[in-house]
Design an enzyme around this catalytic site. Structure first.
Site, PDB file in Angstrom:
ATOM      1  N   CYS A  62     -18.625  -0.247  -2.720  1.00 20.59           N
ATOM      2  CA  CYS A  62     -19.528   1.012  -0.982  1.00 20.59           C
ATOM      3  C   CYS A  62     -19.433   2.265  -1.557  1.00 20.59           C
ATOM      4  O   CYS A  62     -18.533   2.617  -2.925  1.00 20.59           O
ATOM      5  CB  CYS A  62     -17.696   1.012  -0.569  1.00 20.59           C
ATOM      6  SG  CYS A  62     -17.478   2.362   0.833  1.00 20.59           S
ATOM      7  N   CYS A  68     -14.248   8.999  -1.093  1.00 19.21           N
ATOM      8  CA  CYS A  68     -12.676   8.269  -0.126  1.00 19.21           C
ATOM      9  C   CYS A  68     -11.437   7.426  -0.854  1.00 19.21           C
ATOM     10  O   CYS A  68     -11.602   7.586  -1.563  1.00 19.21           O
ATOM     11  CB  CYS A  68     -13.790   7.239   0.993  1.00 19.21           C
ATOM     12  SG  CYS A  68     -12.527   6.087   1.648  1.00 19.21           S
ATOM     13  N   PHE A 271      13.018  -9.176  13.668  1.00 19.47           N
ATOM     14  CA  PHE A 271      12.152  -7.902  13.282  1.00 19.47           C
ATOM     15  C   PHE A 271      11.329  -8.608  13.598  1.00 19.47           C
ATOM     16  O   PHE A 271       9.288  -8.774  12.912  1.00 19.47           O
ATOM     17  CB  PHE A 271      11.376  -7.624  11.602  1.00 19.47           C
ATOM     18  CG  PHE A 271      12.588  -6.354  11.325  1.00 19.47           C
ATOM     19  CD1 PHE A 271      12.811  -5.431  11.509  1.00 19.47           C
ATOM     20  CD2 PHE A 271      13.579  -7.545  10.479  1.00 19.47           C
ATOM     21  CE1 PHE A 271      13.997  -4.830  10.694  1.00 19.47           C
ATOM     22  CE2 PHE A 271      14.983  -7.091   9.933  1.00 19.47           C
ATOM     23  CZ  PHE A 271      15.263  -5.695   9.778  1.00 19.47           C
ATOM     24  N   GLU A 291      13.888  -7.983  18.273  1.00 20.00           N
ATOM     25  CA  GLU A 291      13.266  -6.443  17.158  1.00 20.00           C
ATOM     26  C   GLU A 291      13.625  -5.670  18.047  1.00 20.00           C
ATOM     27  O   GLU A 291      14.172  -5.202  19.629  1.00 20.00           O
ATOM     28  CB  GLU A 291      11.982  -7.281  18.662  1.00 20.00           C
ATOM     29  CG  GLU A 291      10.465  -6.128  18.449  1.00 20.00           C
ATOM     30  CD  GLU A 291      10.952  -5.090  17.347  1.00 20.00           C
ATOM     31  OE1 GLU A 291      10.322  -3.614  17.450  1.00 20.00           O
ATOM     32  OE2 GLU A 291      10.470  -5.500  15.803  1.00 20.00           O
ATOM     33  N   ASP A 339      10.895 -10.652   8.674  1.00 18.34           N
ATOM     34  CA  ASP A 339       9.492  -9.355   8.266  1.00 18.34           C
ATOM     35  C   ASP A 339      10.251  -8.108   8.113  1.00 18.34           C
ATOM     36  O   ASP A 339       9.135  -7.492   9.562  1.00 18.34           O
ATOM     37  CB  ASP A 339       8.458 -10.032   8.996  1.00 18.34           C
ATOM     38  CG  ASP A 339       7.094  -9.071   8.388  1.00 18.34           C
ATOM     39  OD1 ASP A 339       6.572  -8.319   7.281  1.00 18.34           O
ATOM     40  OD2 ASP A 339       6.442  -9.704   9.531  1.00 18.34           O
ATOM     41  N   CYS A 365       6.201  -6.458   2.655  1.00 19.62           N
ATOM     42  CA  CYS A 365       5.175  -5.109   2.656  1.00 19.62           C
ATOM     43  C   CYS A 365       5.923  -4.438   0.995  1.00 19.62           C
ATOM     44  O   CYS A 365       4.877  -3.747   0.819  1.00 19.62           O
ATOM     45  CB  CYS A 365       4.673  -4.767   3.936  1.00 19.62           C
ATOM     46  SG  CYS A 365       5.705  -3.976   4.163  1.00 19.62           S
TER      47      CYS A 365
END
Length: 409
Positions: A62, A68, A271, A291, A339, A365
């Site tokens: 890129c 960036c 979740f 949730e 999750d 994550c």
């Protein structure tokens, strides 16, 4: 060599992608094994010069890469990035004494991010939208971004037009742009309060651009319901609701979850969000979705009720950090998918361990909280069968993974 410059050898990369040399000295934009020189100030080499490059160094694809801050690892080969992310997960597990098979990483292709938060500021001549420079509040225009889909990159002039209409010259506006099945879905934060004149102008811009929805803080203009497809269900999430970053990443995570819970007939999705996993799983099992966000659950329920060929889906609004499901509530399930956000779900995982649910698909994550929570389950008698990295955030240091755990009899 510049006066005051020192030479160092990069030993490894830190979790934020900076190189680390003995000292420690932190060096941006380098790779392990590289010899670099530069002036070191308070442990940071600000402008390193590479003396001996790594054989894993490549030219960033890129043209915005140098300025960036959206991508941290475009100077590294794809193979290096994949191996580095797998090692981040492996080392996190090993810190808890866990070793298990690592499946091949699934990496989303270039130009596949279907969701991105652009920053935009008014200027004397109009506005500029893009991403921030690394560690800076300076904005960088990214008209040829190799990360986002063409439709998101093409929306930058629209984002700037919205800022001209309703942003202050003193502040910065955040515009979350999401692809949906009926067009772009924009959520704007930080703009001016909406009055009648601005409302009319925003509606005109949105209609001219063919937007599905424009949410300006609490003002929501919907022209075509911006649906997301989760299995057989078309779900219209509330503005700004969580969505997996790429379609390829979502498909890879779902395939792993379905494999981990193969044969389960009654599944809890903890979740659950708007139903990324719950609704596809409902094609073959009863599902209970939990949730904390009631608006997302409402969208999930509507999507399920309007879909065809799904098993029964129930739902429950509940803060699983403060009020986790307890063993007597969990024992009716033969499978769980969990999750959680980056902090993990230590309290809920402790209750899962006590409940001894037969199968668990753990999506995360954050490798650190993921490894901690897996270790708790393993200590309670679960076996960690496999872990797979799913790299939705190409060229970034962000790492996602999914694991299959099964209770050992």
């Amino acid at each position: 060599m510049t006066e005051g410059a020192q030479q160092v050898v990069i030993e490894r990369l830190g979790h934020h992608g900076d190189g680390i040399a003995e000292g420690p000295v932190y060096v941006p934009g380098v790779l392990p094994g590289e010899v670099v020189t530069g002036v070191i100030e308070r442990g940071l080499m600000v402008a390193p010069k590479i003396v001996t490059p790594s054989d894993q160094r490549v030219s960033p694809p890129c043209r915005h890469a140098k300025s960036c801050g959206g991508c941290q690892l475009q100077h590294a080969s794809d193979g290096f990035v994949t191996g580095w992310k797998e090692n981040v997960v492996r080392r996190a597990l090993e810190a808890h004494g866990l070793v298990c098979p690592m499946r091949a990483t699934v990496t989303s292709p270039e130009r596949s991010r279907r969701r991105a938060a652009f920053s935009v500021r008014r200027t004397k001549k109009g506005a500029m939208a893009g991403f921030h420079m690394k560690g800076s509040d300076v904005l960088v225009a990214v008209p040829e971004c190799r990360l986002v889909t063409p439709s998101l990159a093409g929306a930058l002039p629209l984002v700037e037009r919205l800022a001209v209409a309703g942003a202050s010259r003193k502040g910065e506006v955040s515009v979350l742009v999401t692809e949906s099945g009926s067009g772009l879905d924009l959520t704007v934060k930080g703009g001016k309060p909406v009055d009648d004149a601005l409302r009319i102008e925003l509606a005109g811009i949105a209609q001219e651009a063919g937007l599905a929805r424009l949410a300006w803080d609490d003002e929501v203009l919907t022209f075509k319901p911006p649906f997301q497809q989760f299995g057989a269900a078309a779900v219209v999430p509330p503005p700004g609701a969580f969505l997996q970053a790429t379609a390829a990443g979502q498909a890879a995570l779902l395939a792993a979850v379905e494999e981990a819970l193969a044969g389960c007939t009654h599944i809890a999705d903890l979740f659950a969000g708007c139903g990324t996993f719950a609704l596809p799983l409902a094609a073959r099992a009863r599902v209970h979705a939990v949730e904390s966000d009631a608006a997302m659950l409402k969208a999930l329920d509507k999507g399920w009720r309007e879909a065809q060929g799904m098993r029964h889906v129930t739902h429950e609004a509940r803060d699983l950090f403060r009020n986790p499901l307890l063993p007597d509530e969990l024992r009716r399930f033969d499978g769980v998918v969990i999750d959680p956000p980056r902090a993990g779900a230590e309290a809920q995982v402790a209750e899962l361990a006590r409940a001894r649910v037969p199968r668990i698909a753990h999506v995360s994550c954050n490798p650190v909280s993921f490894a901690r929570d897996c270790a708790l389950l393993v200590s309670a008698g679960y076996r960690l069968y496999w872990v797979q990295v799913v790299d939705q955030f190409r060229w970034s240091t962000h790492v996602e993974q999914v694991a299959a755990l099964q209770l050992e009899e």
